[in-house]
Design an enzyme around this catalytic site. Structure first.
Site, PDB file in Angstrom:
ATOM      1  CG  ASN A   1      -1.898   1.156   1.407  1.00 62.40           C
ATOM      2  OD1 ASN A   1      -1.842   1.973   0.414  1.00 62.40           O
ATOM      3  ND2 ASN A   1      -2.863   1.094   2.159  1.00 62.40           N
TER       4      ASN A   1
ATOM      5  NE  ARG B   1      -6.383   1.590  -0.238  1.00 66.14           N
ATOM      6  CZ  ARG B   1      -6.309   2.633   0.322  1.00 66.14           C
ATOM      7  NH1 ARG B   1      -5.288   3.173   1.056  1.00 66.14           N
ATOM      8  NH2 ARG B   1      -7.300   3.243   0.148  1.00 66.14           N
TER       9      ARG B   1
ATOM     10  CG  HIS C   1     -13.519   3.433   2.352  1.00 70.99           C
ATOM     11  ND1 HIS C   1     -14.492   4.235   2.962  1.00 70.99           N
ATOM     12  CD2 HIS C   1     -11.941   3.668   2.902  1.00 70.99           C
ATOM     13  CE1 HIS C   1     -13.312   5.085   3.696  1.00 70.99           C
ATOM     14  NE2 HIS C   1     -12.197   4.626   3.642  1.00 70.99           N
TER      15      HIS C   1
ATOM     16  NE  ARG D   1     -10.916  12.519   3.412  1.00 71.55           N
ATOM     17  CZ  ARG D   1     -10.931  11.351   3.150  1.00 71.55           C
ATOM     18  NH1 ARG D   1     -11.761  10.641   2.937  1.00 71.55           N
ATOM     19  NH2 ARG D   1      -9.573  10.797   3.006  1.00 71.55           N
TER      20      ARG D   1
ATOM     21  CD  GLU E   1      -9.181  -1.182   3.696  1.00 80.21           C
ATOM     22  OE1 GLU E   1      -8.938  -0.910   4.743  1.00 80.21           O
ATOM     23  OE2 GLU E   1      -9.518  -0.713   2.810  1.00 80.21           O
TER      24      GLU E   1
END
Ligand code: AMP
Length: 416
Positions: free
Chosen positions: A10, A109, A198, A259, A402
């Protein structure tokens, strides 16, 4: 059974994380982080896990329990290629030996696959060009992901490399769900539409939930709340994503750590015209200085909780705004799906904050959703039911993984 090592990467712009899994058992063998690439002093951390460790299920997100050994080194790391050399040295000195058991495949990823990539894809030079070209849509992420891919391909030239896209799972959205109601020609010429993110986590959690309740994925309507520092919710019908809260970028939807999530776009016009803010100021405001941080001074829900206990009114409001938005989406997705069989919570907040889970669903008794307070508050780890036995909708906490999902998809593509 012999070891089937798969390496998962990643990669960010100045760092990358890695995890080596044995896919014969889905056990994590080692993980690490190389960061501050390009700075005067970089940092490389490598952890080797004891044989009894299981990261596949039942543990906090991506964090296996029994550490064998972690070693941290500080040294200059000029670029990603140098970072991979440092990682290889760590495997050679601390194990497990990649010389004895080289990875059979390397999974990467990749944040944005645009409308082009709807499944995990074997990386070829043409795929690299496509990932690079999609940097238009994800200028912070795709170039960093590509830097990791290029360096990893040099480090492991003989292994198949596979790209697993955050957006891919949401490529099943119907046009009605992914189209913004703006001038169609403008949207088409700039590829403006909802993509969703996601996806790897939403896919993993929905499949784990189906397996846990012992019913075929195809028969289930599910809502998955991935609530971490970034947060999104997805409506899943028969294993296919039909709606998701993140859109053109990961800014849309739920209130997040930093956010804003959904906001009237005219607020930006106002801040530009009346507040003298530039596009970069607005980008910074909505992505980095909003959400829980903007409302209450911390992006960490644990701090918000502590603030509420101290009687901090800003913390109370931040929590209420956060939960209000969750409830809005829960209702919307129950309507889009025509009801749900399973609602799951995952990631840092979803797995660890019972008051958030209770708040998100407390008004949904009319839709057959009933949380059991004792089950919800239980400190138990691992996949578990938190609804009552009488609840028509099964509510679950499902630890996401993940890296394991990327490793599974990588192995499947490399064997195809
Ligand atoms: P993630 O992005 O999945 O790693 O989630 C990170 C976020 O999870 C943190 O910013 C915290 O807000 C939240 N979190 C982690 N542990 C807890 C906890 N025990 N209680 C509440 N929130 C938590």
């Amino acid at each position: 059974m012999s070891v089937v090592p798969v390496l998962v990467i990643n990669s960010g712009s100045s760092s990358f994380k890695y995890q080596l899994l044995d896919m014969s058992t889905e056990r994590t063998l080692a993980s690490g982080l190389v960061e501050r690439i390009g700075e005067p002093v970089g940092v490389a951390r490598h952890t080797v896990y004891a044989a009894s460790t299981s990261a596949a299920a039942g543990e906090v997100t991506g964090t296996p329990t029994f550490l064998d050994a972690t070693r941290t080194r500080e040294l200059p790391i000029s670029d990603h290629t140098a970072g991979f050399a440092v990682m290889l040295e760590a495997f050679a000195s601390d194990g497990p030996s990649l010389a004895d058991n080289p990875p059979v495949a390397v999974g990467h990823r990749v944040v944005h696959g645009g409308a082009r990539f709807f499944e995990p894809t074997l990386i070829t030079p043409l795929v690299e060009i496509n990932i690079d070209e999609l940097s238009v849509l994800a200028p912070l992420h795709n170039p960093a992901n590509l830097a990791g891919i290029l360096a990893a391909r040099r480090a492991f030239p003989d292994a198949p490399h596979v790209a697993v896209f955050d957006t891919a799972f949401h490529q099943t959205l119907a046009p009605a769900a992914y189209t913004y109601a703006i001038d169609a020609d403008v949207a088409a010429s700039h590829r403006i539409r909802r993509y969703g993110f996601h996806g790897t986590s939403h896919k993993f959690v929905s499949e784990a939930a189906a397996a846990f309740v012992g019913r075929p994925l195809e028969d289930l309507k599910q809502i998955v709340f991935h609530l971490g520092n970034g947060a999104s919710v997805t409506a899943i019908d028969g294993g296919r994503s039909v709606d998701t809260s993140m859109g053109f970028t990961p800014l849309e939807g739920l209130v997040m750590g930093t956010r804003s999530g959904d906001i009237d776009p005219a607020v930006l016009f106002q801040l530009a015209r009346r507040g003298g803010m530039t596009i970069d100021d607005l980008d910074d405001l909505l992505n980095k200085r909003s959400g829980l941080l903007g409302l209450a001074g911390s992006n960490d829900l644990r701090d918000i909780r502590a603030g509420i206990e101290r009687g901090d009114e800003r913390a109370v409001l931040a929590f209420e705004v956060y939960v209000h938005r969750l409830r809005t989406y829960a209702g919307a997705y129950l309507a889009q799906l025509g009801g749900a069989d399973i609602i799951s919570f995952t990631a840092g907040v979803g797995e660890n904050a019972p008051h958030v889970r209770a708040g998100a669903l407390e008004t949904l008794g009319f839709a057959g959703v009933e949380i059991d307070p004792d089950r919800n508050e239980s400190p138990e780890r691992g996949i578990r039911v938190i609804s009552t036995d009488a609840s028509r909708v099964t509510v679950l906490v499902v630890p996401t993984d993940e890296e394991l999902e990327i490793a599974r998809q990588t192995l499947a593509v490399s064997r195809a």
